[in-house]
Design an enzyme around this catalytic site. Structure first.
Site, PDB file in Angstrom:
ATOM      1  N   LYS A 201       0.842  -1.211   0.000  1.00  0.00           N
ATOM      2  CA  LYS A 201       0.000   0.000   0.000  1.00  0.00           C
ATOM      3  C   LYS A 201       0.879   1.264   0.000  1.00  0.00           C
ATOM      4  O   LYS A 201       0.648   2.203  -0.761  1.00  0.00           O
ATOM      5  CB  LYS A 201      -0.898  -0.008   1.248  1.00  0.00           C
ATOM      6  CG  LYS A 201      -1.659   1.270   1.493  1.00  0.00           C
ATOM      7  CD  LYS A 201      -2.742   1.469   0.474  1.00  0.00           C
ATOM      8  CE  LYS A 201      -3.344   2.849   0.547  1.00  0.00           C
ATOM      9  NZ  LYS A 201      -4.393   3.044  -0.434  1.00  0.00           N
ATOM     10  N   CYS A 255      -3.805  10.754   1.044  1.00  0.00           N
ATOM     11  CA  CYS A 255      -3.096   9.483   0.818  1.00  0.00           C
ATOM     12  C   CYS A 255      -1.690   9.712   0.286  1.00  0.00           C
ATOM     13  O   CYS A 255      -0.704   9.393   0.939  1.00  0.00           O
ATOM     14  CB  CYS A 255      -3.884   8.639  -0.174  1.00  0.00           C
ATOM     15  SG  CYS A 255      -5.623   8.543   0.265  1.00  0.00           S
TER      16      CYS A 255
HETATM   17  N1  SAJ Z   1      -1.598  14.829  -9.186  1.00  0.00           N
HETATM   18  C1  SAJ Z   1      -0.686  15.580  -9.945  1.00  0.00           C
HETATM   19  N2  SAJ Z   1      -0.319  15.123 -11.175  1.00  0.00           N
HETATM   20  C2  SAJ Z   1      -0.827  13.960 -11.690  1.00  0.00           C
HETATM   21  C3  SAJ Z   1      -1.725  13.195 -10.931  1.00  0.00           C
HETATM   22  C4  SAJ Z   1      -2.103  13.654  -9.668  1.00  0.00           C
HETATM   23  O1  SAJ Z   1      -0.212  16.636  -9.513  1.00  0.00           O
HETATM   24  O2  SAJ Z   1      -0.453  13.636 -12.824  1.00  0.00           O
HETATM   25  C5  SAJ Z   1      -1.997  15.303  -7.848  1.00  0.00           C
HETATM   26  C6  SAJ Z   1      -3.489  15.602  -7.730  1.00  0.00           C
HETATM   27  O3  SAJ Z   1      -3.799  16.885  -8.204  1.00  0.00           O
HETATM   28  C7  SAJ Z   1      -3.707  15.472  -6.233  1.00  0.00           C
HETATM   29  C8  SAJ Z   1      -2.714  14.378  -5.834  1.00  0.00           C
HETATM   30  O4  SAJ Z   1      -1.792  14.278  -6.906  1.00  0.00           O
HETATM   31  O5  SAJ Z   1      -3.357  16.678  -5.561  1.00  0.00           O
HETATM   32  C9  SAJ Z   1      -3.332  13.035  -5.558  1.00  0.00           C
HETATM   33  O6  SAJ Z   1      -4.326  12.713  -6.506  1.00  0.00           O
HETATM   34  P1  SAJ Z   1      -4.471  11.254  -7.167  1.00  0.00           P
HETATM   35  O7  SAJ Z   1      -5.586  11.268  -8.125  1.00  0.00           O
HETATM   36  O8  SAJ Z   1      -3.157  10.820  -7.687  1.00  0.00           O
HETATM   37  O9  SAJ Z   1      -4.763  10.275  -5.934  1.00  0.00           O
HETATM   38  P2  SAJ Z   1      -5.802  10.210  -4.675  1.00  0.00           P
HETATM   39  O10 SAJ Z   1      -5.110  10.777  -3.483  1.00  0.00           O
HETATM   40  O11 SAJ Z   1      -7.165  10.708  -4.989  1.00  0.00           O
HETATM   41  O12 SAJ Z   1      -5.936   8.599  -4.523  1.00  0.00           O
HETATM   42  C10 SAJ Z   1      -4.775   7.799  -4.366  1.00  0.00           C
HETATM   43  C11 SAJ Z   1      -4.825   6.620  -5.364  1.00  0.00           C
HETATM   44  N3  SAJ Z   1      -3.541   5.932  -5.396  1.00  0.00           N
HETATM   45  C12 SAJ Z   1      -2.841   5.742  -6.544  1.00  0.00           C
HETATM   46  O13 SAJ Z   1      -3.234   6.139  -7.618  1.00  0.00           O
HETATM   47  C13 SAJ Z   1      -1.548   4.992  -6.433  1.00  0.00           C
HETATM   48  C14 SAJ Z   1      -5.938   5.665  -4.954  1.00  0.00           C
HETATM   49  O14 SAJ Z   1      -5.970   4.520  -5.785  1.00  0.00           O
HETATM   50  C15 SAJ Z   1      -5.744   5.217  -3.483  1.00  0.00           C
HETATM   51  O15 SAJ Z   1      -6.793   4.359  -3.063  1.00  0.00           O
HETATM   52  C16 SAJ Z   1      -5.787   6.470  -2.615  1.00  0.00           C
HETATM   53  O16 SAJ Z   1      -4.697   7.322  -3.026  1.00  0.00           O
HETATM   54  C17 SAJ Z   1      -5.644   6.042  -1.162  1.00  0.00           C
HETATM   55  O17 SAJ Z   1      -6.681   5.974  -0.463  1.00  0.00           O
HETATM   56  O18 SAJ Z   1      -4.546   5.666  -0.743  1.00  0.00           O
END
Ligand code: SAJ
Length: 401
Positions: A201, A255
């Site tokens: 995780k 997360c």
């Molecule tokens: N972000 C960027 N650039 C990108 C992608 C995301 O700057 O190319 C930023 C987003 O704007 C945001 C942050 O990253 O601020 C996180 O967003 P996210 O969509 O990557 O993830 P979360 O936090 O909504 O969900 C994540 C997911 N984990 C992964 O993709 C590895 C989800 O599957 C998990 O279940 C969740 O964390 C969790 O509960 O751990």
């Protein structure tokens, strides 16, 4: 089969509802009486499309109810927060408190599962606590770790269809947990031990954090080099084995900006890239705030008046209303602190009102602003035409070209 879910938050509540929908008799436990009351009334206290109707169904046919205390069950799930303390050290006190709460209810043959994101060794640590208090249960109950992977906004689908990793304290525990999750998970359930499952995780979210840090670092380099980072990444991604993520104004949510610290706190000597990625992603938000402050200063020197500034987006990622741990929110707060009475308009199309920030509608703010700052790439922002007469700071790739 009876199951008790400790914690009715963003993960515990949907998991409890889906389990109930698949015939498990569920007690959802939360320390917050308001959450319990709302859940029993069939009302969601979180935002998740489609989930409220499902909750009403399971409450109505009595397969699920909520309570502030556990009830004797066959399986117990710890789905409580694991924040970090000062110096980014993981805080497993909620997992421990939930474990101590179910301790008196445990009996031979029961299953105990931790779903909360946890530092490596937490399942073993909780097993020790359980057996210290209830030594007669040693070798007679099943203990496992099974993290969730769902993306807020798509929880109902992902809870059922995502693959999951399940790691038992011993192989028998893994099998028992697999048996439980098979009732509603259609994705593959992968067997491992509890330490590997815990680390898995943390690895998933750290991997994403590192990849985003790479994109953010590129954005800083490109800014100095006079290169459009969005065009650069698009072009580099044409290579069959390159897949760079998108830069933004930092990394938020509960997360990705948190879980890597669970590794760096325990393995500081070894986790160099993971720690640096965190620093880069945090620094990107400071950098964005400074850029806005500099542009405001330049404007004032040039025009002998303070600028109107539109801060576009507060949520931590596009098209959601979740402002938790949002870098956009921190940037807005930082700019407002130093604005010296400049007119700062804040736009968040997914939120109606906010206790701290006065919100302005998208079109009004865009029309009025001298400086427009894009912080979150919400869809409605992409429809706004590029305006040569405005200073546009596009931190999230609204206008990629
Ligand atoms: N972000 C960027 N650039 C990108 C992608 C995301 O700057 O190319 C930023 C987003 O704007 C945001 C942050 O990253 O601020 C996180 O967003 P996210 O969509 O990557 O993830 P979360 O936090 O909504 O969900 C994540 C997911 N984990 C992964 O993709 C590895 C989800 O599957 C998990 O279940 C969740 O964390 C969790 O509960 O751990």
């Amino acid at each position: 089969m009876k199951a008790c879910f400790m914690g009715l938050g963003y993960i515990g509540l949907p998991t409890a509802i889906i389990a109930a929908k698949h015939g498990v008799s569920v007690t959802g436990v939360d320390i917050n009486p308001k959450v319990v009351e709302m859940t029993n009334a069939g009302r969601l206290h979180i935002v998740e499309p489609g989930l409220e109707a499902m909750l009403q169904e399971v409450v109505k046919d009595k397969t699920m109810h909520a309570s502030t205390a556990p009830e004797t069950s066959d399986a117990y799930f710890m789905v409580v927060p694991t924040p970090f303390k000062e110096h980014h050290e993981p805080d497993v006190s909620y997992v421990e408190a939930a474990t101590r709460t179910v301790l008196p209810y445990l009996k031979e043959g029961d299953l105990y599962v931790i779903e909360s994101t946890s530092p490596v060794g937490t399942t073993e640590k909780m097993a020790k606590i359980i057996f210290a208090e209830r030594p007669e249960l040693e070798g007679k109950i099943y203990i496992a770790y099974c993290p969730e992977r769902v993306l807020p906004g798509n929880v109902i689908y992902e809870l059922v269809h995502n693959d999951r990793v399940i790691g038992g304290l011993d192989p028998q525990s893994t099998e028992k947990a697999i048996e439980f999750y098979s009732q509603f998970v259609q994705g593959t359930l992968h067997r491992t031990n509890c330490r590997t499952a815990e680390m898995c995780k943390l690895t998933e979210n750290s991997s994403r954090d590192v990849q985003i840090a790479f994109a953010n670092e590129l954005s800083l380099i490109c800014d100095k080099a006079g290169i459009n980072v969005w065009e650069l990444i698009d072009l580099a991604n044409k290579h069959p084995r390159v897949n760079i993520l998108q830069p933004g104004c930092g990394v938020g949510g509960h997360c990705i900006a948190v879980d890597p610290y669970f590794i760096t706190a325990e393995f500081p000597m070894e986790s160099k890239i993971i720690a640096t990625a965190r620093e880069i992603n945090n620094y990107k938000s400071f950098w964005c705030a400074e850029r806005v402050q500099n542009e405001m200063l330049k404007f004032e020197l040039k025009h002998h008046r303070k600028p109107s500034v539109a801060m576009m987006g507060l949520a931590f990622k596009p098209n959601i209303d979740d402002l938790r741990e949002s870098p956009a929110k921190h940037i807005v707060a930082k700019v407002m602190q130093s604005c010296n009475d400049a007119d700062i308009m804040i736009v968040e199309p997914n939120v109606r009102e906010h206790a701290v920030f006065k919100l302005t509608d998208c079109a009004t703010a865009y029309e009025k602003a001298d400086i427009v700052v894009f912080l979150t790439a919400h869809d409605p922002f992409r429809k706004l035409p590029w305006r040569e007469d405005k200073i546009i700071l596009d931190f999230c790739g609204i206008y990629k070209k």
